[in-house]
Design an enzyme around this catalytic site. Structure first.
Site, PDB file in Angstrom:
ATOM      1  N   ARG A   1     -29.609  47.218  68.701  1.00  0.00           N
ATOM      2  CA  ARG A   1     -28.540  48.073  68.156  1.00  0.00           C
ATOM      3  C   ARG A   1     -28.367  49.353  68.963  1.00  0.00           C
ATOM      4  O   ARG A   1     -27.252  49.852  69.109  1.00  0.00           O
ATOM      5  CB  ARG A   1     -28.856  48.430  66.707  1.00  0.00           C
ATOM      6  CG  ARG A   1     -28.689  47.247  65.793  1.00  0.00           C
ATOM      7  CD  ARG A   1     -29.177  47.558  64.411  1.00  0.00           C
ATOM      8  NE  ARG A   1     -28.846  46.481  63.504  1.00  0.00           N
ATOM      9  CZ  ARG A   1     -29.383  46.340  62.299  1.00  0.00           C
ATOM     10  NH1 ARG A   1     -30.262  47.205  61.872  1.00  0.00           N
ATOM     11  NH2 ARG A   1     -29.011  45.338  61.536  1.00  0.00           N
TER      12      ARG A   1
ATOM     13  N   LYS B   1     -27.823  28.028  48.878  1.00  0.00           N
ATOM     14  CA  LYS B   1     -27.151  27.878  47.592  1.00  0.00           C
ATOM     15  C   LYS B   1     -25.647  28.010  47.700  1.00  0.00           C
ATOM     16  O   LYS B   1     -25.146  28.842  48.449  1.00  0.00           O
ATOM     17  CB  LYS B   1     -27.643  28.956  46.630  1.00  0.00           C
ATOM     18  CG  LYS B   1     -29.094  28.787  46.242  1.00  0.00           C
ATOM     19  CD  LYS B   1     -29.525  29.925  45.376  1.00  0.00           C
ATOM     20  CE  LYS B   1     -30.936  29.717  44.860  1.00  0.00           C
ATOM     21  NZ  LYS B   1     -31.393  30.884  44.115  1.00  0.00           N
TER      22      LYS B   1
ATOM     23  N   GLY C   1     -26.751  36.580  58.885  1.00  0.00           N
ATOM     24  CA  GLY C   1     -28.186  36.361  58.791  1.00  0.00           C
ATOM     25  C   GLY C   1     -28.754  35.150  59.478  1.00  0.00           C
ATOM     26  O   GLY C   1     -29.021  35.175  60.685  1.00  0.00           O
TER      27      GLY C   1
ATOM     28  N   GLY D   1     -24.094  41.548  56.217  1.00  0.00           N
ATOM     29  CA  GLY D   1     -23.329  41.696  54.973  1.00  0.00           C
ATOM     30  C   GLY D   1     -21.886  42.096  55.209  1.00  0.00           C
ATOM     31  O   GLY D   1     -20.974  41.616  54.527  1.00  0.00           O
TER      32      GLY D   1
HETATM   33  P1  AMP Z   1     -28.807  31.577  52.938  1.00  0.00           P
HETATM   34  O1  AMP Z   1     -29.560  32.869  52.925  1.00  0.00           O
HETATM   35  O2  AMP Z   1     -28.235  31.183  51.615  1.00  0.00           O
HETATM   36  O3  AMP Z   1     -27.827  31.497  54.074  1.00  0.00           O
HETATM   37  O4  AMP Z   1     -29.897  30.471  53.181  1.00  0.00           O
HETATM   38  C1  AMP Z   1     -30.602  30.342  54.380  1.00  0.00           C
HETATM   39  C2  AMP Z   1     -31.809  29.530  54.095  1.00  0.00           C
HETATM   40  O5  AMP Z   1     -31.415  28.278  53.615  1.00  0.00           O
HETATM   41  C3  AMP Z   1     -32.657  29.273  55.306  1.00  0.00           C
HETATM   42  O6  AMP Z   1     -33.852  29.973  55.168  1.00  0.00           O
HETATM   43  C4  AMP Z   1     -32.883  27.769  55.276  1.00  0.00           C
HETATM   44  O7  AMP Z   1     -34.225  27.423  55.461  1.00  0.00           O
HETATM   45  C5  AMP Z   1     -32.471  27.394  53.870  1.00  0.00           C
HETATM   46  N1  AMP Z   1     -32.063  25.998  53.765  1.00  0.00           N
HETATM   47  C6  AMP Z   1     -31.225  25.317  54.544  1.00  0.00           C
HETATM   48  N2  AMP Z   1     -31.164  24.027  54.168  1.00  0.00           N
HETATM   49  C7  AMP Z   1     -31.992  23.886  53.105  1.00  0.00           C
HETATM   50  C8  AMP Z   1     -32.373  22.786  52.283  1.00  0.00           C
HETATM   51  N3  AMP Z   1     -31.880  21.574  52.483  1.00  0.00           N
HETATM   52  N4  AMP Z   1     -33.252  23.012  51.304  1.00  0.00           N
HETATM   53  C9  AMP Z   1     -33.760  24.241  51.109  1.00  0.00           C
HETATM   54  N5  AMP Z   1     -33.449  25.312  51.843  1.00  0.00           N
HETATM   55  C10 AMP Z   1     -32.565  25.143  52.839  1.00  0.00           C
END
Ligand code: AMP
Length: 418
Positions: free
Chosen positions: A35, A220, A376, A399
């Site tokens: 940064r 999620k 992220g 974000g």
């Molecule tokens: P997010 O912060 O919602 O973008 O989620 C990112 C995280 O989702 C990463 O740490 C991945 O390891 C996790 N992830 C991706 N695919 C899966 C899966 N099939 N089951 C559980 N976690 C997952």
């Protein structure tokens, strides 16, 4: 609108909101100076144009004045990056800052102490008792909003022009990122980092060349819903991967074993599928899962249908047939947005899906597509695969980028664009 390239900095003191929120180890050494390096071109532009520079930033989340979060720890490195001395004011407002700012000569740089040593920067009350009543909370909030006005005025009085170059905080209406703009109606502009970020995101969100494909992954669906809905009006292909796959499959009547699954989001998942159909968006879900019997690199794995995952197994990545399918769609795209890994890329056994996505994006980029990676974990993934310099743009926004893609107005951008 002024731009950093058209503005005449001769004899002007430019107050630059930078993002020097860099990670420090326990010896206060900078462990990643990305940064800071990114801010150098904006600073140099002002200095070479005959101006002087006053840098303001936050560092960490101090609750008040706290040595641990002092920007003095980064001063020496800044001097090395700029190749010149940097003065330091140990409070971002007050008599000393005022005096040092007024004494600045063209070509000189002054770094102000952490803005967040003052609650007024964020405009949020501090030190409220846990059992504070609603009335007390309201009064404290009103008080800090009131004292914030003077803080903004004091900061603004230090400079003749204001440059916002902190994309990472553009989604916050803080004193230095947005409110200060009122004092510089004709002397405000984006720095180069902001300009580049905005060009990249606008390339994708405002004028995408088609076909436009978004790959959304992560864990999620609930955290991605606003983005998915906003993209639905813009994309041709919407690839949904990662953990959210299993909420969709279960909502469609599938058996997903112990995969991550938001059982309270089935209606939402079905709505998304219906809306995609209505809008003519090609929504693509994985038809082949790489499942594991444990969330670790020692897990046994098997390839299976995500509609039919055995008990005791969980979907942790896409399988080889889906890797090929996703890659084919990506490679035939002219605009690509990737947010969120399609598998648990942190575990090598389940990283191949995300690697295949990253490699397909690289091939598409080589053929002329515009590709933006942001938010992220997909940034961490592309870095892990060593492919960050082979895509069009990797956003540092986090974000802020996500809120922009969600279609929200960002105060730090509106403050300049109006
Ligand atoms: P997010 O912060 O919602 O973008 O989620 C990112 C995280 O989702 C990463 O740490 C991945 O390891 C996790 N992830 C991706 N695919 C899966 C899966 N099939 N089951 C559980 N976690 C997952």
């Amino acid at each position: 609108m002024q731009t950093i390239d058209t503005y005449n900095f001769q004899g002007k003191r430019a107050l630059i909101r930078v993002d020097f929120n860099v990670p420090l180890n326990d010896k206060f050494e900078i462990t990643d100076d990305t940064r800071m390096r990114a801010a150098v071109p904006t600073i140099k532009k002002v200095l070479e144009g005959g101006g002087s520079v006053i840098l303001m930033s936050h560092l960490g989340r101090p609750k008040g004045v706290d040595e641990k979060y002092s920007l003095k720890h980064i001063r020496k490195h800044l001097e090395e990056l700029l190749g010149q001395p940097v003065k330091f004011a140990d409070d971002c407002v007050g008599e000393d800052a005022k005096r040092q700012a007024a004494a600045l000569q063209p070509g000189e740089v002054l770094l102000l102490e952490n803005l967040r040593f003052h609650a007024e920067e964020e405009g949020k009350p501090r030190g409220l008792a846990e059992d504070a009543t609603d009335e007390e909370k309201k009064a404290a909030k009103a008080a800090v909003k009131e004292s914030q006005k003077q803080f903004v005025a004091d900061l603004a009085s230090l400079g003749d022009a204001w440059i916002n170059d902190a994309f990472g905080t553009a989604h916050r209406a803080h004193a230095s990122t947005a409110l200060i703009a009122a004092y510089f109606p004709n002397d405000k502009m984006f720095g180069y980092i902001m300009e580049r970020e905005l060009n990249a995101v606008d390339n994708v969100m405002k004028n995408p060349r088609r076909p436009f494909t978004a790959i959304m992954g992560g864990s999620k669906v609930s955290t991605k819903i606003d983005i998915i809905m906003n993209l639905m009006d813009k994309v041709d292909n919407l690839i949904l991967g990662g953990g959210m796959t299993y909420t969709f499959k279960a909502a469609l009547g599938g058996h997903v074993g112990k995969s991550i699954c938001e059982t309270d989001k089935f209606d939402l998942a079905l709505d998304i599928l219906r809306i995609a159909k209505e809008k003519g968006v090609n929504l693509v879900l994985s038809n082949e899962t790489l499942a594991g019997d444990a969330f670790s690199n020692d897990a046994n794995t098997m390839i299976c249908d995500p509609m039919n995952i055995p008990d005791g197994w969980e979907g942790l990545d896409i399988g080889p047939a889906t890797r090929e399918e996703f890659a084919r769609i990506i490679e035939n795209s002219a605009t690509i947005l990737w947010n969120g890994p399609v598998g648990v890329f942190e575990i090598p056994k389940f990283a191949e899906g995300s690697r295949a996505v990253a490699e397909a994006i690289v091939r598409a980029t080589e053929k002329g597509a515009f590709s933006l990676i942001g938010g992220g974990d997909s940034v961490a993934a592309i870095n892990q695969f060593g492919l960050a310099d082979k895509v069009s743009y990797v956003s540092t926004g986090g974000g802020a980028l996500l809120e922009y893609i969600e279609g929200k107005e960002l105060p730090g951008i509106t403050a300049i664009r109006g």
